[in-house]
Motif scaffolding. Structure first.
Motif, PDB file in Angstrom:
ATOM      1  N   GLY A   1       0.908  -1.311   0.029  1.00 46.60           N
ATOM      2  CA  GLY A   1       0.034  -0.138  -0.112  1.00 46.60           C
ATOM      3  C   GLY A   1       0.850   1.244  -0.057  1.00 46.60           C
ATOM      4  O   GLY A   1       0.512   2.406  -0.631  1.00 46.60           O
ATOM      5  N   TYR A   2       1.947   1.399   0.625  1.00 44.14           N
ATOM      6  CA  TYR A   2       2.875   2.487   0.896  1.00 44.14           C
ATOM      7  C   TYR A   2       3.386   2.827  -0.652  1.00 44.14           C
ATOM      8  O   TYR A   2       3.484   3.708  -1.219  1.00 44.14           O
TER       9      TYR A   2
ATOM     10  N   SER B   1       1.931   1.798  -3.296  1.00 46.46           N
ATOM     11  CA  SER B   1       1.074   2.150  -4.347  1.00 46.46           C
ATOM     12  C   SER B   1       0.693   3.831  -4.257  1.00 46.46           C
ATOM     13  O   SER B   1       0.121   4.389  -4.715  1.00 46.46           O
ATOM     14  N   LYS B   2       1.076   4.252  -2.953  1.00 46.40           N
ATOM     15  CA  LYS B   2       0.878   5.545  -2.733  1.00 46.40           C
ATOM     16  C   LYS B   2       1.955   6.339  -3.344  1.00 46.40           C
ATOM     17  O   LYS B   2       1.589   7.513  -3.858  1.00 46.40           O
ATOM     18  N   PHE B   3       3.078   5.821  -3.100  1.00 45.57           N
ATOM     19  CA  PHE B   3       4.219   6.379  -3.627  1.00 45.57           C
ATOM     20  C   PHE B   3       4.593   6.562  -5.112  1.00 45.57           C
ATOM     21  O   PHE B   3       4.660   7.462  -5.688  1.00 45.57           O
TER      22      PHE B   3
ATOM     23  N   GLN C   1       2.240   6.282  -8.483  1.00 46.62           N
ATOM     24  CA  GLN C   1       0.829   6.070  -9.314  1.00 46.62           C
ATOM     25  C   GLN C   1       1.076   5.711 -10.682  1.00 46.62           C
ATOM     26  O   GLN C   1       2.312   5.876 -11.238  1.00 46.62           O
TER      27      GLN C   1
ATOM     28  N   ASP D   1       3.162   7.796 -13.357  1.00 43.26           N
ATOM     29  CA  ASP D   1       4.311   8.522 -12.927  1.00 43.26           C
ATOM     30  C   ASP D   1       5.449   8.197 -13.673  1.00 43.26           C
ATOM     31  O   ASP D   1       6.070   7.190 -14.176  1.00 43.26           O
TER      32      ASP D   1
END
Length: 169
Positions: A84-85, A87-89, A91, A94
């Protein structure tokens, strides 16, 4: 002949030169693996210097958990959070800078990944969502980032300190 032998031995002893590429993130697999479009080819990238808890069930999870003396469920829960970390960092879409020297036995690029000038390996360790991959050489600055995350109980260290301590040995 002797001249050719000397030249050949010099070439063999030269260090590998990393190739720098610009890529576009297409998928986050887990905390330490991405898919990146480089040119017209999608590459699976195993990010250097880090190891995150396993997200997926299977023999790798079972082996790692057994080796660390922890439950597979505990590791998998932390693996989902590390993913999850990532996937937030990162996208989809990017732009990233990939610096790679070679591929591993699974055909993945082994690379550092930078986004907007931030080295992902250092950042995920600093934020407490990854361990240092110690089976290979790594930059010494990562030790300081890991110690800080551990001491300040950041990220996964705040959720299950004991499990992270066993995974990061």
């Amino acid at each position: 002949m002797f001249k050719k032998l000397i030249i050949a031995s010099m070439l063999v002893s030269l260090p590998l030169v990393a190739t720098e590429s610009i890529g576009i993130v297409t998928k986050v697999t887990d905390g330490d693996t991405l898919h990146v479009m480089i040119g017209k080819k999608e590459e699976k990238v195993r990010i250097l210097y880090i190891d995150t808890p396993e997200k997926y069930s299977g023999s790798k999870l079972d082996k790692d958990a057994k080796k660390a003396g922890i439950s597979a469920n505990d590791e998998q829960e932390l693996g989902k959070l590390a993913s999850g970390y990532a996937s937030k960092f990162f996208q989809n879409g990017d732009k990233v800078v990939i610096e790679s020297e070679k591929k591993d036995q699974y055909g993945r690029l082994l690379a550092t990944v930078n986004k907007n000038g931030v080295n992902y390996s250092k950042q995920i360790i600093k934020d407490g969502y990854a361990c240092i991959y110690k089976k290979a050489s790594y930059p010494g600055e990562l030790e300081k980032a890991l110690k800080s995350a551990k001491d300040e109980k950041k990220g996964l260290w705040s959720i299950n300190y004991d499990v992270m301590n066993k995974l990061c040995k």
